[in-house]
Write an enzyme that holds these catalytic residues in place. Structure first.
Site, PDB file in Angstrom:
ATOM      1  N   ARG A  96     -69.822  25.849 -41.083  1.00 32.24           N
ATOM      2  CA  ARG A  96     -69.954  25.007 -39.828  1.00 32.24           C
ATOM      3  C   ARG A  96     -71.231  24.440 -39.803  1.00 32.24           C
ATOM      4  NH1 ARG A  96     -66.895  27.172 -35.582  1.00 32.24           N
ATOM      5  NH2 ARG A  96     -65.559  29.295 -35.882  1.00 32.24           N
ATOM      6  N   LYS A 118     -63.111  16.638 -42.609  1.00 31.12           N
ATOM      7  CA  LYS A 118     -62.276  16.294 -43.574  1.00 31.12           C
ATOM      8  C   LYS A 118     -61.623  14.815 -43.558  1.00 31.12           C
ATOM      9  CE  LYS A 118     -58.890  18.258 -46.616  1.00 31.12           C
ATOM     10  NZ  LYS A 118     -58.186  19.532 -46.894  1.00 31.12           N
ATOM     11  N   ARG A 160     -53.519  22.138 -50.352  1.00 36.90           N
ATOM     12  CA  ARG A 160     -53.946  23.331 -51.151  1.00 36.90           C
ATOM     13  C   ARG A 160     -53.235  24.665 -50.802  1.00 36.90           C
ATOM     14  NH1 ARG A 160     -59.352  24.903 -52.073  1.00 36.90           N
ATOM     15  NH2 ARG A 160     -58.655  25.795 -53.797  1.00 36.90           N
TER      16      ARG A 160
END
Length: 330
Positions: free
Chosen positions: A328, A190, A125
């Site tokens: 976080r 991720k 992205r």
């Protein structure tokens, strides 16, 4: 870099993760031992990590299961198979998304699927690079033509995220969640990202290229260039699931193809409750970056249109259609 035929043959020979002597490789491929050594040095640029031991030969540090059209097709459901007009597997490509975006300008064909073993310019992205070592991960893009314009596929990335979770679950990967608007996470790291590029008329036919990058096994050297918390399936499962790669590729198509093909009719409403079940951001303190502005607050989920709901210190909620979300783990 484009792979030569000899380089492809070397990778195929070493994919089993076993030692192969230089003499054996040279004989089977039809080049000299010195040429084998030279080619192996070139292949390290792809993110492939080799061992070379005198008396044993050469070995990949981690075995590979190269993508196979036959293997993937054998695992496809009849529904997914009927929706695919072309299934392409490239050894090396600039970007699966860029390739299909260019193709969309030349054809009205729909249902084109493109996998790659290696991307020289993988896209994330906001113009970021997607680290794309050879044969280690899943790089997949799908071209689909829609008839009612970009507004008719608003929220498609959320539905695609649900489809990816379903495929992972079918392959025994549990505990995976969704981070708005288009990331797949595991324990605040991720695992995969979705990138959708749309072109065409505002109120008429449009082309969408739906891209997915999923970390299967990330070699150590390539991982050094990733500037965010990440995870791969090897870490989640505790071993490199090398024999799962073609099965996962097929399961992704089994879930993605009907989701993409029927989205104009189903709309986001068909997926939103399931997306909320996998929401890994709700009640987390986050920052949202939009241009030069930053918003802080607590995520309260998504509304029925797929907009992110953020509550400020006074509890007032604001809806966001886009933005870069940073959070976080607590």
């Amino acid at each position: 870099m484009l792979l030569s035929d000899n380089q492809k043959k070397i990778i195929i020979a070493l994919a089993d993760g076993q030692f192969h002597s230089g003499t054996e490789l040279a004989k089977s491929i039809g080049i000299s031992r010195s040429a084998i050594c030279k080619q192996l040095k070139c292949l390290t640029e792809l993110g492939l990590e080799f061992s070379a031991i005198s008396g044993k030969g050469y070995r990949l540090e981690s075995a590979l299961q190269l993508l196979s059209k036959t293997s993937i097709s054998s695992e496809l459901s009849s529904i997914a198979s009927a929706l695919i007009t072309a299934l392409e597997i490239h050894h090396s490509i600039n970007s699966t998304n860029s390739y299909l975006v260019e193709k969309s300008q030349q054809t009205k064909e729909t249902g084109i699927v493109c996998f790659a073993e290696y991307q020289t310019a993988g896209k994330g992205r906001r113009g970021r690079e997607w680290v794309s070592p050879f044969g280690s991960n899943i790089y997949l893009s799908i071209l689909w033509q829609y008839q009612q314009g970009p507004a008719s596929i608003s929220g498609l990335s959320l539905a695609v995220g649900v489809a990816v979770i379903r495929a992972l679950n079918d392959c025994g990967i549990q505990g995976v969640g969704l981070k708005w608007p288009n990331d797949i996470f595991w324990q605040d790291k991720k695992l995969a990202g979705i990138l959708i590029e749309v072109s065409g008329e505002t109120n008429g036919p449009c082309s969408a290229v739906i891209g997915l990058g999923l970390n299967f096994y990330m070699p150590n050297e390539k991982a050094k260039s990733i500037n965010q918390d990440w995870v791969d399936l090897a870490q989640i499962l505790g071993h490199n699931p090398v024999n799962l790669r073609n099965k996962l590729a097929a399961q992704l198509l089994n879930h993605l193809m009907p989701t993409i093909a029927h989205f104009e009719q189903d709309t986001l409403a068909h997926y939103i409750d399931e997306w909320r079940q996998y929401d890994c951001m709700k009640e987390k303190q986050v920052q949202i970056f939009m241009g030069q502005q930053t918003y802080s607050g607590v995520v309260k989920g998504i509304d029925d249109n797929g907009l992110l709901l953020l509550a400020d210190e006074q509890g007032k909620e604001k809806a966001f259609a886009s933005g870069e979300v940073s959070f976080r783990s607590s």
